[in-house]
Scaffold this motif. Structure first.
Motif, PDB file in Angstrom:
ATOM      1  N   LYS A 393       0.842  -1.198   0.000  1.00  0.00           N
ATOM      2  CA  LYS A 393       0.000   0.000   0.000  1.00  0.00           C
ATOM      3  C   LYS A 393       0.874   1.243   0.000  1.00  0.00           C
ATOM      4  N   TYR A 394       0.246   2.371  -0.344  1.00  0.00           N
ATOM      5  CA  TYR A 394       0.943   3.651  -0.362  1.00  0.00           C
ATOM      6  C   TYR A 394       1.065   4.201   1.054  1.00  0.00           C
ATOM      7  N   GLU A 395       2.287   4.586   1.414  1.00  0.00           N
ATOM      8  CA  GLU A 395       2.547   5.238   2.697  1.00  0.00           C
ATOM      9  C   GLU A 395       3.604   6.314   2.476  1.00  0.00           C
ATOM     10  N   THR A 396       3.529   7.374   3.237  1.00  0.00           N
ATOM     11  CA  THR A 396       4.550   8.408   3.134  1.00  0.00           C
ATOM     12  C   THR A 396       4.691   9.128   4.465  1.00  0.00           C
ATOM     13  N   ARG A 397       5.862   9.702   4.673  1.00  0.00           N
ATOM     14  CA  ARG A 397       6.150  10.427   5.922  1.00  0.00           C
ATOM     15  C   ARG A 397       7.353  11.328   5.667  1.00  0.00           C
ATOM     16  N   LEU A 398       7.396  12.448   6.352  1.00  0.00           N
ATOM     17  CA  LEU A 398       8.586  13.305   6.333  1.00  0.00           C
ATOM     18  C   LEU A 398       9.461  12.951   7.531  1.00  0.00           C
ATOM     19  N   MET A 399      10.701  12.609   7.257  1.00  0.00           N
ATOM     20  CA  MET A 399      11.632  12.262   8.324  1.00  0.00           C
ATOM     21  C   MET A 399      12.589  13.432   8.534  1.00  0.00           C
ATOM     22  N   LYS A 400      12.765  13.815   9.798  1.00  0.00           N
ATOM     23  CA  LYS A 400      13.644  14.926  10.123  1.00  0.00           C
ATOM     24  C   LYS A 400      14.864  14.422  10.886  1.00  0.00           C
ATOM     25  N   GLY A 401      16.038  14.873  10.476  1.00  0.00           N
ATOM     26  CA  GLY A 401      17.274  14.484  11.134  1.00  0.00           C
ATOM     27  C   GLY A 401      17.711  15.497  12.171  1.00  0.00           C
ATOM     28  N   SER A 402      18.679  15.107  12.987  1.00  0.00           N
ATOM     29  CA  SER A 402      19.144  15.978  14.074  1.00  0.00           C
ATOM     30  C   SER A 402      19.919  17.182  13.565  1.00  0.00           C
ATOM     31  N   GLU A 403      20.406  17.114  12.331  1.00  0.00           N
ATOM     32  CA  GLU A 403      21.173  18.227  11.769  1.00  0.00           C
ATOM     33  C   GLU A 403      20.383  18.968  10.694  1.00  0.00           C
ATOM     34  N   GLY A 404      19.059  18.867  10.777  1.00  0.00           N
ATOM     35  CA  GLY A 404      18.216  19.602   9.846  1.00  0.00           C
ATOM     36  C   GLY A 404      17.871  18.875   8.568  1.00  0.00           C
ATOM     37  N   GLN A 405      18.292  17.597   8.454  1.00  0.00           N
ATOM     38  CA  GLN A 405      17.946  16.841   7.250  1.00  0.00           C
ATOM     39  C   GLN A 405      16.429  16.650   7.167  1.00  0.00           C
ATOM     40  N   LEU A 406      15.922  16.680   5.962  1.00  0.00           N
ATOM     41  CA  LEU A 406      14.498  16.484   5.719  1.00  0.00           C
ATOM     42  C   LEU A 406      14.360  15.511   4.551  1.00  0.00           C
ATOM     43  N   VAL A 407      13.734  14.361   4.824  1.00  0.00           N
ATOM     44  CA  VAL A 407      13.626  13.309   3.810  1.00  0.00           C
ATOM     45  C   VAL A 407      12.164  12.901   3.647  1.00  0.00           C
ATOM     46  N   ARG A 408      11.703  12.881   2.406  1.00  0.00           N
ATOM     47  CA  ARG A 408      10.373  12.370   2.100  1.00  0.00           C
ATOM     48  C   ARG A 408      10.480  10.862   1.852  1.00  0.00           C
ATOM     49  N   LEU A 409       9.894  10.063   2.755  1.00  0.00           N
ATOM     50  CA  LEU A 409       9.870   8.612   2.619  1.00  0.00           C
ATOM     51  C   LEU A 409       8.604   8.206   1.882  1.00  0.00           C
ATOM     52  N   ILE A 410       8.732   7.324   0.907  1.00  0.00           N
ATOM     53  CA  ILE A 410       7.566   6.910   0.110  1.00  0.00           C
ATOM     54  C   ILE A 410       7.590   5.407  -0.124  1.00  0.00           C
ATOM     55  N   CYS A 411       6.502   4.743   0.239  1.00  0.00           N
ATOM     56  CA  CYS A 411       6.259   3.358  -0.162  1.00  0.00           C
ATOM     57  C   CYS A 411       5.391   3.407  -1.414  1.00  0.00           C
ATOM     58  N   VAL A 412       5.947   2.963  -2.533  1.00  0.00           N
ATOM     59  CA  VAL A 412       5.223   2.973  -3.798  1.00  0.00           C
ATOM     60  C   VAL A 412       4.480   1.645  -3.939  1.00  0.00           C
ATOM     61  N   PRO A 413       3.152   1.670  -4.045  1.00  0.00           N
ATOM     62  CA  PRO A 413       2.394   0.412  -4.093  1.00  0.00           C
ATOM     63  C   PRO A 413       2.501  -0.277  -5.457  1.00  0.00           C
ATOM     64  N   LYS A 414       2.167  -1.563  -5.474  1.00  0.00           N
ATOM     65  CA  LYS A 414       2.149  -2.327  -6.729  1.00  0.00           C
ATOM     66  C   LYS A 414       0.996  -1.810  -7.595  1.00  0.00           C
ATOM     67  N   PHE A 415       1.333  -1.326  -8.762  1.00  0.00           N
ATOM     68  CA  PHE A 415       0.324  -0.707  -9.615  1.00  0.00           C
ATOM     69  C   PHE A 415      -0.702  -1.731 -10.099  1.00  0.00           C
ATOM     70  N   CYS A 416      -0.267  -2.950 -10.382  1.00  0.00           N
ATOM     71  CA  CYS A 416      -1.184  -3.950 -10.923  1.00  0.00           C
ATOM     72  C   CYS A 416      -2.271  -4.327  -9.918  1.00  0.00           C
ATOM     73  N   GLU A 417      -2.005  -4.123  -8.627  1.00  0.00           N
ATOM     74  CA  GLU A 417      -2.981  -4.477  -7.597  1.00  0.00           C
ATOM     75  C   GLU A 417      -3.761  -3.274  -7.075  1.00  0.00           C
ATOM     76  N   THR A 418      -3.166  -2.099  -7.126  1.00  0.00           N
ATOM     77  CA  THR A 418      -3.805  -0.918  -6.534  1.00  0.00           C
ATOM     78  C   THR A 418      -4.226   0.131  -7.560  1.00  0.00           C
TER      79      THR A 418
END
Length: 442
Positions: A393-418
């Motif tokens: 399934k699709y999931e996403t979150r913004l992850m923040k690091g201790s030194e100001g890093q900002l990362v967009r995490l994305i779980c890309v779902p299987k297109f054939c099923e979703t």
């Protein structure tokens, strides 16, 4: 008679973006297999991460000495840096098939091999020692993670852990200044072209939308903001039963090539108006072990003729207008799920960033090439977008690091099923989904 003139609709120009490939660490062109063993990739990993750990320890525990495992003295507190090994009762082993005691081993779930008797061991070049105490949970860690531990050796010969340090997120290049101009990168995975249950209508709706051949002027205006497409693995599904035969009939060859031909036609439609990257996955026709080599361009005689078509390795790293993307086709997260536990897939992704390693279970339980002097899966620079394909399934979150890093995490779902594709805005890292179930909606 003069030809009748027909008023054509106003064409909306597609936005453009600067693209830079960062895949060099995942290339295996100059590496030759000479019978080398996997100990060398572990040594390279420990050497590089230990150097980083030693720079962090004086701030973390300034009043304790750092020693190796052989130099431990019973009762004396010190810091040790090493690689974790997780002893697992249920870990699959070829030798178990020939063991007389096979019947007494507990039955494992096919999707997870955790057991309450699992325990952690720390090792370096000088030796190994079993870890004690309740600070480190075996359910969180896997074999191959490098950590710094504060503790003392007990009279039982264990190392009682009192505190632990992970190397943490790597440094990140600053995001480009917001231009106010929205540009989107589309992420899809798991097309599984050739699967009997797949719906070709969903794939065609996706193609028509991102190429601007669907919807009113507003929808086409959104499509014009799409500057790049990434296909993250498992694009075709080859009938596996055919490959078990010793001799293939001419009809079998046709069945093998049909899904690839169909995929090539789909990619040709996209490449005619949009740059695209295609990554291999566990089911695609390339090498099995990581890093997977790019799918051979000969498989795509039509789409590969366009300079907008790029066949890329897995893992894959690139920049769009200075925004760094790093992603896999999902094997690293699927393997972590088998040998550890987390509340969701995004937590597994967070751990790999904190451990600075894309695939910590390689080569122990995840196949990888036996590199001798480097570990290509080490994350030296923090991405702005980190994605994994072929998830449930699709999931996403913004992850923040201790030194100001900002990362967009994305779980890309299987297109054939979703029927779901993911759009990432390079201007602000915001995400939205495109759904192509039965009828188009966004």
């Amino acid at each position: 008679m003069a030809a009748m003139e027909i008023d054509s609709p106003t064409k909306i120009p597609r936005k453009q973006a600067a693209y830079r490939s960062l895949d060099e660490p995942f290339e295996i062109q100059k590496d030759i297999y000479r019978g080398q063993q996997y100990s060398q990739i572990y040594s390279a990993r420990l050497h590089l991460l230990r150097t980083l750990m030693h720079s962090l320890v004086p701030t973390w525990k300034p009043h304790f000495p750092v020693c190796n495992i052989l130099g431990l003295e019973e009762g004396s507190e010190c810091v040790v840096v090493g690689t974790l090994y997780k002893h697992m009762e249920l870990k699959p082993s070829v030798l178990d098939e020939y063991s007389k005691e096979r019947s007494v081993i507990p039955i494992a779930r096919p999707d997870n091999f955790m057991h309450e008797s699992d325990y952690l061991v720390l090792e370096d070049e000088s030796g190994r020692i079993k870890l004690g105490g309740s600070l480190l949970s075996p359910s969180v860690y896997v074999t191959g993670v490098v950590v710094a531990l504060l503790g003392r050796e007990t009279d039982a010969g264990d190392f009682h852990v009192e505190d632990a340090l992970e190397v943490g997120l790597p440094p990140q290049l600053e995001m480009p200044l917001k231009s106010g101009e929205d540009k989107y990168v589309v992420l899809i995975s798991g097309l599984h072209v050739g699967r009997a249950a797949s719906n070709p209508l969903e794939s065609q709706l996706l193609i028509d939308h991102i190429t601007g051949h669907l919807g009113d002027q507003q929808v086409q205006g959104m499509a014009a903001q799409i500057v790049h497409l990434v296909i993250a693995g498992n694009s075709v599904e080859i009938p596996r039963g055919i490959l078990n035969k010793q001799n293939l009939a001419s009809t079998d060859y046709s069945r093998l090539s049909e899904p690839i031909k169909e995929l090539d036609m789909m990619l040709t439609e996209i490449a005619a108006g949009l740059t695209l990257d295609i990554m291999p996955g566990s089911n695609d026709p390339t090498n099995f072990s990581l890093p997977q080599k790019p799918l051979n361009r000969c498989l795509f005689p039509s789409s590969a003729a366009y300079n907008t078509f790029r066949s890329c390795p897995n893992p894959h790293c690139f920049e769009i207008d200075g925004v760094k993307f790093l992603g896999t086709s999902g094997q690293n997260i699927h393997d972590l799920e088998k040998y550890s536990e987390a509340k969701d897939k995004l937590e597994f992704m967070e751990r790999t960033l904190k451990w600075r390693h894309l695939a910590p279970t390689a080569p122990n339980t995840l196949g990888c090439y036996p590199f001798t002097d480097r570990d290509p899966f080490l994350i030296e620079s923090c991405p702005h977008v980190y994605f994994v394909g072929n998830q449930d399934k699709y999931e996403t979150r913004l992850m923040k690091g201790s030194e100001g890093q900002l990362v967009r995490l994305i779980c890309v779902p299987k297109f054939c099923e979703t029927g779901v594709a993911v759009m990432v805005n390079t201007n602000n890292l915001e995400c939205r989904t495109l759904s192509f179930n039965a009828s188009f909606s966004s």
